[in-house]
Write a protein that holds these residues in place. Structure first.
Motif, PDB file in Angstrom:
ATOM      1  N   ILE A   1       0.849  -1.185   0.000  1.00 38.00           N
ATOM      2  CA  ILE A   1       0.000   0.000   0.000  1.00 38.00           C
ATOM      3  C   ILE A   1       0.888   1.239   0.000  1.00 38.00           C
ATOM      4  CG2 ILE A   1      -1.857   1.198   1.205  1.00 38.00           C
ATOM      5  CD1 ILE A   1      -2.116  -1.541   2.850  1.00 38.00           C
ATOM      6  N   PHE A   2       1.903   1.199   0.854  1.00 34.64           N
ATOM      7  CA  PHE A   2       2.826   2.318   1.002  1.00 34.64           C
ATOM      8  C   PHE A   2       4.204   1.936   0.481  1.00 34.64           C
ATOM      9  CE2 PHE A   2      -0.304   2.572   4.495  1.00 34.64           C
ATOM     10  CZ  PHE A   2      -0.916   3.773   4.149  1.00 34.64           C
ATOM     11  N   ASP A   3       5.008   2.948   0.195  1.00 35.82           N
ATOM     12  CA  ASP A   3       6.355   2.692  -0.329  1.00 35.82           C
ATOM     13  C   ASP A   3       7.339   2.379   0.785  1.00 35.82           C
ATOM     14  OD1 ASP A   3       8.028   2.657  -2.767  1.00 35.82           O
ATOM     15  OD2 ASP A   3       9.105   4.283  -1.764  1.00 35.82           O
ATOM     16  N   VAL A   4       7.086   2.913   1.978  1.00 32.27           N
ATOM     17  CA  VAL A   4       7.969   2.670   3.123  1.00 32.27           C
ATOM     18  C   VAL A   4       7.132   2.219   4.307  1.00 32.27           C
ATOM     19  CG1 VAL A   4       9.749   4.297   2.375  1.00 32.27           C
ATOM     20  CG2 VAL A   4       7.866   5.117   3.801  1.00 32.27           C
ATOM     21  N   SER A   5       7.781   1.576   5.260  1.00 31.01           N
ATOM     22  CA  SER A   5       7.043   1.015   6.394  1.00 31.01           C
ATOM     23  C   SER A   5       6.513   2.078   7.352  1.00 31.01           C
ATOM     24  CB  SER A   5       7.940   0.025   7.157  1.00 31.01           C
ATOM     25  OG  SER A   5       9.113   0.680   7.631  1.00 31.01           O
ATOM     26  N   SER A   6       7.103   3.283   7.299  1.00 32.77           N
ATOM     27  CA  SER A   6       6.637   4.378   8.158  1.00 32.77           C
ATOM     28  C   SER A   6       6.254   5.574   7.296  1.00 32.77           C
ATOM     29  CB  SER A   6       7.727   4.778   9.163  1.00 32.77           C
ATOM     30  OG  SER A   6       8.083   3.687   9.982  1.00 32.77           O
ATOM     31  N   PRO A   7       5.125   5.520   6.624  1.00 32.17           N
ATOM     32  CA  PRO A   7       4.715   6.623   5.751  1.00 32.17           C
ATOM     33  C   PRO A   7       4.391   7.875   6.566  1.00 32.17           C
ATOM     34  CG  PRO A   7       2.949   5.028   5.959  1.00 32.17           C
ATOM     35  CD  PRO A   7       4.135   4.423   6.629  1.00 32.17           C
ATOM     36  N   SER A   8       4.444   9.013   5.909  1.00 33.27           N
ATOM     37  CA  SER A   8       4.158  10.279   6.580  1.00 33.27           C
ATOM     38  C   SER A   8       2.687  10.347   6.982  1.00 33.27           C
ATOM     39  CB  SER A   8       4.493  11.452   5.655  1.00 33.27           C
ATOM     40  OG  SER A   8       3.601  11.486   4.563  1.00 33.27           O
ATOM     41  N   SER A   9       2.401  11.215   7.946  1.00 31.09           N
ATOM     42  CA  SER A   9       1.017  11.368   8.398  1.00 31.09           C
ATOM     43  C   SER A   9       0.118  11.883   7.277  1.00 31.09           C
ATOM     44  CB  SER A   9       0.960  12.324   9.593  1.00 31.09           C
ATOM     45  OG  SER A   9       1.515  13.589   9.259  1.00 31.09           O
ATOM     46  N   SER A  10       0.671  12.729   6.394  1.00 28.68           N
ATOM     47  CA  SER A  10      -0.142  13.261   5.291  1.00 28.68           C
ATOM     48  C   SER A  10      -0.524  12.165   4.302  1.00 28.68           C
ATOM     49  CB  SER A  10       0.611  14.391   4.576  1.00 28.68           C
ATOM     50  OG  SER A  10       1.820  13.925   4.015  1.00 28.68           O
ATOM     51  N   ILE A  11       0.394  11.236   4.043  1.00 27.20           N
ATOM     52  CA  ILE A  11       0.101  10.125   3.136  1.00 27.20           C
ATOM     53  C   ILE A  11      -0.886   9.157   3.785  1.00 27.20           C
ATOM     54  CG2 ILE A  11       1.098   8.041   2.098  1.00 27.20           C
ATOM     55  CD1 ILE A  11       1.499  10.529   0.408  1.00 27.20           C
ATOM     56  N   MET A  12      -0.721   8.906   5.083  1.00 23.18           N
ATOM     57  CA  MET A  12      -1.674   8.052   5.797  1.00 23.18           C
ATOM     58  C   MET A  12      -3.075   8.653   5.739  1.00 23.18           C
ATOM     59  SD  MET A  12      -0.310   5.290   7.248  1.00 23.18           S
ATOM     60  CE  MET A  12      -1.274   4.946   8.709  1.00 23.18           C
ATOM     61  N   ARG A  13      -3.154   9.961   5.903  1.00 20.66           N
ATOM     62  CA  ARG A  13      -4.446  10.640   5.883  1.00 20.66           C
ATOM     63  C   ARG A  13      -5.055  10.589   4.482  1.00 20.66           C
ATOM     64  NH1 ARG A  13      -3.013  14.422   8.811  1.00 20.66           N
ATOM     65  NH2 ARG A  13      -2.239  15.861   7.225  1.00 20.66           N
ATOM     66  N   LEU A  14      -4.218  10.770   3.452  1.00 20.06           N
ATOM     67  CA  LEU A  14      -4.686  10.697   2.064  1.00 20.06           C
ATOM     68  C   LEU A  14      -5.288   9.327   1.791  1.00 20.06           C
ATOM     69  CD1 LEU A  14      -4.702  12.061  -0.824  1.00 20.06           C
ATOM     70  CD2 LEU A  14      -2.546  10.856  -1.211  1.00 20.06           C
ATOM     71  N   PHE A  15      -4.606   8.286   2.220  1.00 24.79           N
ATOM     72  CA  PHE A  15      -5.080   6.907   2.034  1.00 24.79           C
ATOM     73  C   PHE A  15      -6.397   6.682   2.776  1.00 24.79           C
ATOM     74  CE2 PHE A  15      -5.086   2.703   4.192  1.00 24.79           C
ATOM     75  CZ  PHE A  15      -5.359   1.904   3.100  1.00 24.79           C
ATOM     76  N   THR A  16      -6.433   7.077   4.042  1.00 28.78           N
ATOM     77  CA  THR A  16      -7.629   6.872   4.859  1.00 28.78           C
ATOM     78  C   THR A  16      -8.830   7.603   4.283  1.00 28.78           C
ATOM     79  OG1 THR A  16      -6.263   6.607   6.852  1.00 28.78           O
ATOM     80  CG2 THR A  16      -8.601   7.125   7.179  1.00 28.78           C
ATOM     81  N   ASP A  17      -8.629   8.857   3.914  1.00 29.53           N
ATOM     82  CA  ASP A  17      -9.738   9.649   3.372  1.00 29.53           C
ATOM     83  C   ASP A  17     -10.270   9.055   2.076  1.00 29.53           C
ATOM     84  OD1 ASP A  17      -9.501  11.380   5.482  1.00 29.53           O
ATOM     85  OD2 ASP A  17      -8.474  12.971   4.360  1.00 29.53           O
ATOM     86  N   PHE A  18      -9.354   8.577   1.223  1.00 31.49           N
ATOM     87  CA  PHE A  18      -9.809   8.011  -0.047  1.00 31.49           C
ATOM     88  C   PHE A  18     -10.596   6.725   0.167  1.00 31.49           C
ATOM     89  CE2 PHE A  18      -9.073   4.898  -3.460  1.00 31.49           C
ATOM     90  CZ  PHE A  18      -9.856   5.493  -4.434  1.00 31.49           C
ATOM     91  N   ILE A  19     -10.081   5.837   1.021  1.00 29.70           N
ATOM     92  CA  ILE A  19     -10.763   4.555   1.246  1.00 29.70           C
ATOM     93  C   ILE A  19     -12.148   4.784   1.853  1.00 29.70           C
ATOM     94  CG2 ILE A  19     -10.691   2.382   2.527  1.00 29.70           C
ATOM     95  CD1 ILE A  19      -8.783   2.498   0.124  1.00 29.70           C
ATOM     96  N   LEU A  20     -12.241   5.714   2.795  1.00 33.17           N
ATOM     97  CA  LEU A  20     -13.549   6.015   3.392  1.00 33.17           C
ATOM     98  C   LEU A  20     -14.497   6.635   2.372  1.00 33.17           C
ATOM     99  CD1 LEU A  20     -12.447   7.396   6.880  1.00 33.17           C
ATOM    100  CD2 LEU A  20     -13.517   5.176   6.388  1.00 33.17           C
ATOM    101  N   ASP A  21     -13.973   7.504   1.517  1.00 31.74           N
ATOM    102  CA  ASP A  21     -14.784   8.120   0.466  1.00 31.74           C
ATOM    103  C   ASP A  21     -15.278   7.064  -0.522  1.00 31.74           C
ATOM    104  OD1 ASP A  21     -15.957  10.217  -1.040  1.00 31.74           O
ATOM    105  OD2 ASP A  21     -14.181  10.321  -2.329  1.00 31.74           O
ATOM    106  N   LEU A  22     -14.389   6.149  -0.892  1.00 30.58           N
ATOM    107  CA  LEU A  22     -14.750   5.079  -1.829  1.00 30.58           C
ATOM    108  C   LEU A  22     -15.817   4.175  -1.214  1.00 30.58           C
ATOM    109  CD1 LEU A  22     -13.892   4.045  -4.663  1.00 30.58           C
ATOM    110  CD2 LEU A  22     -12.328   2.488  -3.499  1.00 30.58           C
ATOM    111  N   HIS A  23     -15.677   3.883   0.065  1.00 31.45           N
ATOM    112  CA  HIS A  23     -16.646   3.049   0.756  1.00 31.45           C
ATOM    113  C   HIS A  23     -18.028   3.713   0.775  1.00 31.45           C
ATOM    114  CE1 HIS A  23     -18.353   0.260   3.608  1.00 31.45           C
ATOM    115  NE2 HIS A  23     -18.545   1.208   4.507  1.00 31.45           N
TER     116      HIS A  23
END
Length: 398
Positions: free
Chosen positions: A49-71
């Motif tokens: 899902i991510f390129d590194v094991s500790s992604p930035s908070s902004s990337i985590m938020r981008l992922f979370t927001d998109f998945i929730l929006d898609l759902h």
């Protein structure tokens, strides 16, 4: 059962110091349109899902927001996401229950206690449609011991199939999600040694219980058997210049005990990755051609250079200066020596019998030339190779 198969998003990749967030958003817009057009029963994201094991908070938020929006826009579609070797399984798993409350399955591990695997939470039922066995990236040690007849992988995935057979009383279609390397796959674009710890398992380890095996890990979309039952979806966004092929996601229609129907849908990149020019030229000519690239071309650029002499010490500064007033993103120089290219051609055209006649020194010399290593640097290695051959000859009375 209809699924959307994707993997290897590598969110958060910093590509030669360039941020790619707008490219991920561009991909997400396309993915949302695909979901709205095809109405799949499930979307499976098979690791990395991510390129590194500790992604930035902004990337985590981008992922979370998109998945929730898609759902929210596709409430009837199951979303199932597993971790890959680039992800931290524990970080992915920590919010497993929180995601589950939202009706989304995000899995980092397979639970095991006293050597007994618990596949219950990794088994997702799509009511009236089928089952999905969501297995994240795991190493051989976790899979248990192998014997002379059965590999650890075959034994482990055999247990997942046995679990499904017990609960699939209506004989519905079954899908396995995995993140690993299968023997014979096309690994173009990957760097050797960066494919993870599970290497070259045979495609025969996947039981016929599974009507479709949705794989992640390898970036080129491809099927691994004639009927397309075992497939990589590939990455939707190129993560290296050597991935010079179409990137896509797959819509797969799966029916019990029949070949799946597969449609690959191209993901159009926001920025292309270009090796420029297509054929290598000397550095000065490459700069002149580079200067003629349209100012509004927003591609990532890798200059393709081949010449007999070394590159000038300020080559990077010179190339960056050409790109300064352009929209393109200059990255690096792909450099090779002309005599190295010739040597590579000779090696490619060499028959197996001709290669067998070469001694170790000749093979090493050709390697150093093909790698563009000057004689002054390779001499020490050739000397060490001579010493090793002499010691071997003495020890074996040759």
């Amino acid at each position: 059962m209809k699924i959307l198969h994707t993997s290897d998003w590598h969110l958060g990749q910093v590509f030669y110091s360039y941020d790619r967030t707008d490219e991920y958003i561009h991909f997400f817009h396309q993915l949302k349109e695909i979901v709205e057009s095809y109405h799949p029963d499930a979307m499976v994201v098979c690791g990395d899902i991510f390129d590194v094991s500790s992604p930035s908070s902004s990337i985590m938020r981008l992922f979370t927001d998109f998945i929730l929006d898609l759902h929210e826009i596709a409430e009837g579609m199951a979303i199932i996401i597993t971790s890959g070797n680039h992800d931290s399984a524990s970080r992915i798993d920590v919010n497993r229950n929180l995601w589950k409350k939202a009706g989304i399955h995000v899995l980092g591990n397979v639970r095991r206690e006293n050597g007994i695997y618990d596949f219950c939470e990794n088994t997702i039922e799509i009511p009236g449609k089928g089952y999905i066995m969501a297995i994240p990236y795991i190493n051989r040690a976790f899979m248990g011991n192998s014997d002379n007849e059965t590999s650890a992988e075959e034994s482990f995935f055999g247990m997942t199939a046995d679990h499904l057979e017990k609960i699939n009383s209506d004989n519905l279609p079954c899908v396995l999600m995995g993140h690993l390397t299968v023997e014979g796959c096309d690994m173009k674009g990957h760097k050797t040694g960066m494919i993870g710890n599970i290497n070259s398992v045979k495609n025969t380890i996947f039981s016929k219980v599974y009507d479709y095996v949705a794989l992640g890990h390898i970036h080129k979309a491809q099927k691994l058997d004639e009927e397309g039952r075992i497939r990589y979806s590939g990455t939707p966004i190129a993560v290296s210049f050597d991935e010079d092929y179409t990137h896509s996601v797959s819509i797969v229609d799966i029916r019990k005990e029949s070949s799946p129907s597969i449609e690959q849908i191209e993901i159009k990149p926001l920025r292309a990755l270009k090796t420029f020019p297509e054929k290598p030229v000397d550095f000065k000519k490459a700069l002149k051609l580079f200067a003629k690239i349209p100012d509004d071309d927003n591609s990532y650029i890798r200059l393709n250079v081949a010449q007999e002499n070394d590159l000038p010490t300020d080559c990077q500064e010179l190339a960056a200066a050409v790109a300064a007033d352009k929209d393109c993103r200059y990255c690096l120089i792909k450099y090779s020596r002309l005599n190295s290219l010739q040597n590579e051609k000779e090696m490619i055209n060499m028959s197996s019998s001709q290669f067998a006649e070469l001694n170790p020194n000749e093979i090493a010399a050709r390697f150093f030339k093909a790698s563009g290593i000057p004689d002054s640097q390779s001499e020490i290695y050739m000397s060490l190779l001579d010493q090793l051959q002499n010691e071997y000859s003495l020890e074996n009375n040759l």
